[in-house]
Design an enzyme around this catalytic site. Structure first.
Site, PDB file in Angstrom:
ATOM      1  N   LYS A 157      -9.168 -83.538   6.416  1.00 13.02           N
ATOM      2  CA  LYS A 157      -9.337 -83.933   7.829  1.00 13.02           C
ATOM      3  C   LYS A 157     -10.445 -84.983   7.950  1.00 13.02           C
ATOM      4  CE  LYS A 157      -6.187 -81.272   9.544  1.00 13.02           C
ATOM      5  NZ  LYS A 157      -4.936 -81.915   9.926  1.00 13.02           N
ATOM      6  N   SER A 209      -9.930 -81.305  13.138  1.00 15.27           N
ATOM      7  CA  SER A 209     -10.292 -79.895  13.311  1.00 15.27           C
ATOM      8  C   SER A 209     -11.801 -79.759  13.432  1.00 15.27           C
ATOM      9  CB  SER A 209      -9.817 -79.127  12.074  1.00 15.27           C
ATOM     10  OG  SER A 209     -10.394 -77.847  12.027  1.00 15.27           O
ATOM     11  N   TYR A 258      -9.036 -78.424   2.440  1.00 11.77           N
ATOM     12  CA  TYR A 258      -8.339 -78.631   3.721  1.00 11.77           C
ATOM     13  C   TYR A 258      -9.229 -79.430   4.674  1.00 11.77           C
ATOM     14  CZ  TYR A 258      -6.977 -77.717   8.522  1.00 11.77           C
ATOM     15  OH  TYR A 258      -6.671 -77.884   9.865  1.00 11.77           O
TER      16      TYR A 258
HETATM   17  P1  NAD Z   1       2.015 -75.877  11.541  1.00 15.41           P
HETATM   18  O1  NAD Z   1       2.026 -75.602  10.079  1.00 15.41           O
HETATM   19  O2  NAD Z   1       2.669 -74.905  12.448  1.00 15.41           O
HETATM   20  O3  NAD Z   1       2.642 -77.320  11.817  1.00 15.41           O
HETATM   21  C1  NAD Z   1       2.557 -78.377  10.894  1.00 15.41           C
HETATM   22  C2  NAD Z   1       3.958 -78.945  10.728  1.00 15.41           C
HETATM   23  O4  NAD Z   1       3.920 -80.029   9.803  1.00 15.41           O
HETATM   24  C3  NAD Z   1       4.945 -77.915  10.163  1.00 15.41           C
HETATM   25  O5  NAD Z   1       6.101 -77.886  10.971  1.00 15.41           O
HETATM   26  C4  NAD Z   1       5.256 -78.423   8.758  1.00 15.41           C
HETATM   27  O6  NAD Z   1       6.575 -78.108   8.356  1.00 15.41           O
HETATM   28  C5  NAD Z   1       5.028 -79.916   8.918  1.00 15.41           C
HETATM   29  N1  NAD Z   1       4.667 -80.632   7.695  1.00 15.41           N
HETATM   30  C6  NAD Z   1       3.685 -80.313   6.802  1.00 15.41           C
HETATM   31  N2  NAD Z   1       3.669 -81.219   5.805  1.00 15.41           N
HETATM   32  C7  NAD Z   1       4.644 -82.137   6.075  1.00 15.41           C
HETATM   33  C8  NAD Z   1       5.114 -83.304   5.423  1.00 15.41           C
HETATM   34  N3  NAD Z   1       4.606 -83.711   4.261  1.00 15.41           N
HETATM   35  N4  NAD Z   1       6.125 -84.001   5.983  1.00 15.41           N
HETATM   36  C9  NAD Z   1       6.676 -83.589   7.160  1.00 15.41           C
HETATM   37  N5  NAD Z   1       6.279 -82.491   7.809  1.00 15.41           N
HETATM   38  C10 NAD Z   1       5.268 -81.778   7.285  1.00 15.41           C
HETATM   39  O7  NAD Z   1       0.495 -76.100  11.961  1.00 15.41           O
HETATM   40  P2  NAD Z   1      -0.153 -76.247  13.399  1.00 15.41           P
HETATM   41  O8  NAD Z   1      -1.005 -75.060  13.628  1.00 15.41           O
HETATM   42  O9  NAD Z   1       0.851 -76.623  14.394  1.00 15.41           O
HETATM   43  O10 NAD Z   1      -1.145 -77.448  13.117  1.00 15.41           O
HETATM   44  C11 NAD Z   1      -0.783 -78.794  13.386  1.00 15.41           C
HETATM   45  C12 NAD Z   1      -1.880 -79.718  12.892  1.00 15.41           C
HETATM   46  O11 NAD Z   1      -3.101 -79.358  13.532  1.00 15.41           O
HETATM   47  C13 NAD Z   1      -2.133 -79.623  11.395  1.00 15.41           C
HETATM   48  O12 NAD Z   1      -2.436 -80.920  10.918  1.00 15.41           O
HETATM   49  C14 NAD Z   1      -3.357 -78.721  11.313  1.00 15.41           C
HETATM   50  O13 NAD Z   1      -4.112 -78.979  10.159  1.00 15.41           O
HETATM   51  C15 NAD Z   1      -4.112 -79.114  12.557  1.00 15.41           C
HETATM   52  N6  NAD Z   1      -5.008 -78.048  13.048  1.00 15.41           N
HETATM   53  C16 NAD Z   1      -4.504 -76.803  13.293  1.00 15.41           C
HETATM   54  C17 NAD Z   1      -5.349 -75.799  13.726  1.00 15.41           C
HETATM   55  C18 NAD Z   1      -4.834 -74.400  13.961  1.00 15.41           C
HETATM   56  O14 NAD Z   1      -5.632 -73.483  14.056  1.00 15.41           O
HETATM   57  N7  NAD Z   1      -3.542 -74.179  14.116  1.00 15.41           N
HETATM   58  C19 NAD Z   1      -6.722 -76.070  13.915  1.00 15.41           C
HETATM   59  C20 NAD Z   1      -7.197 -77.345  13.691  1.00 15.41           C
HETATM   60  C21 NAD Z   1      -6.319 -78.348  13.248  1.00 15.41           C
HETATM   61  C1  UD1 Z   2     -10.154 -70.787  10.514  1.00 12.64           C
HETATM   62  C2  UD1 Z   2     -10.258 -71.742   9.341  1.00 12.64           C
HETATM   63  C3  UD1 Z   2     -10.710 -73.105   9.845  1.00 12.64           C
HETATM   64  C4  UD1 Z   2      -9.792 -73.614  10.951  1.00 12.64           C
HETATM   65  C5  UD1 Z   2      -9.783 -72.565  12.069  1.00 12.64           C
HETATM   66  C6  UD1 Z   2      -8.885 -72.947  13.223  1.00 12.64           C
HETATM   67  C7  UD1 Z   2     -10.830 -70.268   7.455  1.00 12.64           C
HETATM   68  C8  UD1 Z   2     -11.887 -69.860   6.477  1.00 12.64           C
HETATM   69  N1  UD1 Z   2     -11.191 -71.197   8.374  1.00 12.64           N
HETATM   70  O1  UD1 Z   2     -11.442 -70.576  10.968  1.00 12.64           O
HETATM   71  O2  UD1 Z   2     -10.717 -74.051   8.792  1.00 12.64           O
HETATM   72  O3  UD1 Z   2     -10.263 -74.845  11.449  1.00 12.64           O
HETATM   73  O4  UD1 Z   2      -9.325 -71.318  11.533  1.00 12.64           O
HETATM   74  O5  UD1 Z   2      -7.566 -72.746  12.898  1.00 12.64           O
HETATM   75  O6  UD1 Z   2      -9.698 -69.826   7.402  1.00 12.64           O
HETATM   76  N2  UD1 Z   2     -11.482 -62.620  11.656  1.00 12.64           N
HETATM   77  C9  UD1 Z   2     -11.518 -61.257  11.395  1.00 12.64           C
HETATM   78  N3  UD1 Z   2     -10.420 -60.666  10.834  1.00 12.64           N
HETATM   79  C10 UD1 Z   2      -9.288 -61.366  10.525  1.00 12.64           C
HETATM   80  C11 UD1 Z   2      -9.247 -62.754  10.803  1.00 12.64           C
HETATM   81  C12 UD1 Z   2     -10.374 -63.342  11.356  1.00 12.64           C
HETATM   82  O7  UD1 Z   2     -12.521 -60.612  11.657  1.00 12.64           O
HETATM   83  O8  UD1 Z   2      -8.344 -60.776   9.999  1.00 12.64           O
HETATM   84  C13 UD1 Z   2     -12.652 -63.255  12.298  1.00 12.64           C
HETATM   85  C14 UD1 Z   2     -13.290 -64.364  11.487  1.00 12.64           C
HETATM   86  O9  UD1 Z   2     -14.284 -63.867  10.642  1.00 12.64           O
HETATM   87  C15 UD1 Z   2     -13.833 -65.264  12.604  1.00 12.64           C
HETATM   88  C16 UD1 Z   2     -12.837 -65.080  13.744  1.00 12.64           C
HETATM   89  O10 UD1 Z   2     -12.187 -63.842  13.483  1.00 12.64           O
HETATM   90  O11 UD1 Z   2     -15.080 -64.823  13.026  1.00 12.64           O
HETATM   91  C17 UD1 Z   2     -11.802 -66.180  13.831  1.00 12.64           C
HETATM   92  O12 UD1 Z   2     -11.184 -66.337  12.560  1.00 12.64           O
HETATM   93  P1  UD1 Z   2      -9.994 -67.377  12.320  1.00 12.64           P
HETATM   94  O13 UD1 Z   2      -8.939 -67.151  13.322  1.00 12.64           O
HETATM   95  O14 UD1 Z   2      -9.616 -67.293  10.879  1.00 12.64           O
HETATM   96  O15 UD1 Z   2     -10.646 -68.801  12.644  1.00 12.64           O
HETATM   97  P2  UD1 Z   2     -11.932 -69.518  12.010  1.00 12.64           P
HETATM   98  O16 UD1 Z   2     -12.794 -68.583  11.282  1.00 12.64           O
HETATM   99  O17 UD1 Z   2     -12.570 -70.285  13.109  1.00 12.64           O
END
Ligand code: NAD
Ligand code: UD1
Length: 335
Positions: free
Chosen positions: A152, A124, A148
């Site tokens: 990573k 991330s 969290y």
């Molecule tokens: P998500 O929660 O929708 O998907 C994660 C999946 O992993 C879920 O289906 C959950 O049930 C499964 N899971 C969690 N722990 C597990 C375990 N111990 N064994 C088996 N399955 C397990 O999340 P996502 O948004 O699809 O994110 C996927 C990956 O990308 C995650 O590692 C997350 O940290 C990373 N990531 C997500 C974002 C974002 O904004 N969505 C940003 C940066 C990184």
């Molecule tokens: C969040 C996570 C970050 C993760 C990233 C991508 C936190 C503190 N950080 O960050 O670890 O990698 O998502 O999934 O949760 N905002 C509002 N109102 C809201 C929600 C968000 O104003 O209700 C603003 C935030 O202040 C920010 C922007 O929208 O400026 C995006 O927010 P968000 O979607 O939570 O993503 P990140 O802040 O990048």
């Protein structure tokens, strides 16, 4: 190829399964459904008209995972499984270290036993911490502000150390920026439990009438309109990036961290406005205090992804808004 997708029922995992199947890979999913539903897999199968081999297993379950590797020939692993709620990770750090880090250790140990040494990992942009200036390049120093993010950063290190000890491994550490949007069918998308933490799911829940208004976290940042700027990326572009990363990982015995973003930042108010125009739906909002831990601006330098993966994003912010909205309005209660 036969690809094991951990966390394949989740938001990004399910979209990646669609791209893998559409490109004729066989997909084996391991997910404990702690943050997802099996229905997501059914819908992936409906979109692609192909079958997914699904195991409801926790990656901490050594025996269960071992059986998956014994019963299938696996060429590579795309590792999404992990917990991702920043606030919860501050309240329950042990849960996050156990699930994300121990889970990865168990997974990599089983991979090693079965001589599967190719991994694409969901990292991330959070690993860039609070002090680096955008555009963020992959070689910047890493730091984190919550457990969290620390999971990573440590997992990246664990994968690098494993490669140092045995150059037969290869891995791509994908640093995602802010994934939003949904598959254009509107049948799979992000399905957060409870009150969404992230901006887009909150906006769509306001638009669909589930929440009254959006709280904008601060308008006194040093940005063009004072609200926070982020690099939003369409989840389908992101999923396609995983296919390119998989190809790269199969061809090169190395470990590379690579940003997946668009390289362009938009503010919260840009997003509200684009959403209104793209979907013809208003999102009432109020400005409140800053959210602790937030930074003003975060966007990717995308050169490395272009050079090493030959990948760039195709979809714009209006596409992301329209597709998020289609998913939310067709599935107001999620799956
Ligand atoms: P998500 O929660 O929708 O998907 C994660 C999946 O992993 C879920 O289906 C959950 O049930 C499964 N899971 C969690 N722990 C597990 C375990 N111990 N064994 C088996 N399955 C397990 O999340 P996502 O948004 O699809 O994110 C996927 C990956 O990308 C995650 O590692 C997350 O940290 C990373 N990531 C997500 C974002 C974002 O904004 N969505 C940003 C940066 C990184
Ligand atoms: C969040 C996570 C970050 C993760 C990233 C991508 C936190 C503190 N950080 O960050 O670890 O990698 O998502 O999934 O949760 N905002 C509002 N109102 C809201 C929600 C968000 O104003 O209700 C603003 C935030 O202040 C920010 C922007 O929208 O400026 C995006 O927010 P968000 O979607 O939570 O993503 P990140 O802040 O990048």
């Amino acid at each position: 190829m036969n690809i094991l997708v951990t966390g394949g029922a989740g938001y990004i995992g399910s979209h990646t399964c669609v791209e893998l199947l559409n490109n004729n890979h066989n997909v084996i999913v391991v997910d404990n459904l702690s943050n997802s539903k099996k229905e997501a897999i059914n819908r992936v199968e409906a979109i692609t008209n192909k079958k997914v081999k699904f195991y409801e297993i926790d990656i901490l379950d050594k025996r269960g995972l071992d059986l998956v590797f014994k019963s299938n020939t696996i060429d590579a692993v795309i590792h999404f499984a992990g917990l991702k709620a920043v606030g919860e990770s501050v309240e329950e750090p042990l849960k996050y270290y156990q699930n994300n880090i121990t889970g990865t250790l168990v997974l990599m140990d089983i991979m090693k036993r079965h001589n599967v040494k190719k991994i694409v990992f969901s990292s991330s942009a959070t690993v860039y911490g609070m002090n680096n200036v955008s555009p963020l390049t992959e070689e910047l120093p890493l730091s984190t502000t919550n457990p969290y993010g620390t999971t990573k950063m440590y997992i990246e290190r664990i994968i690098r150390d494993t490669y140092q000890a045995d150059n037969e491994w290869s891995g791509t550490l994908l640093r995602y920026f802010n994934p939003i949007g949904a598959h254009h069918s509107g049948t799979i998308g992000e399905d957060p439990k409870g009150v969404p933490n992230n901006l887009m799911p909150f906006i769509t829940q306001v638009a669909v009438g589930k929440r009254e208004k959006l709280s904008v976290f601060g308008n006194d940042y040093d940005t063009h309109d004072g609200t926070g700027v982020r690099d939003y990326i369409h989840v389908v572009d992101l999923a396609k990036g995983h296919l390119k990363a998989l190809e790269f990982t199969m061809k090169n015995k190395t470990i590379e961290a690579i940003n997946l973003g668009t390289g362009v930042g938009y503010s919260v108010l840009d997003m509200v406005d684009t959403f209104r125009v793209a979907t013809n739906t208003k999102v009432p909002y109020q400005i409140i205090d800053r959210r602790p831990g937030d930074i003003a601006t975060c966007f990717a330098d995308t050169k490395k992804a272009k050079e090493l993966l030959d990948w760039e994003t195709e979809k714009n912010l209006a596409d992301m808004c329209r597709d998020s909205w289609r998913w939310q309005s067709d599935n107001p209660e999620g799956y």
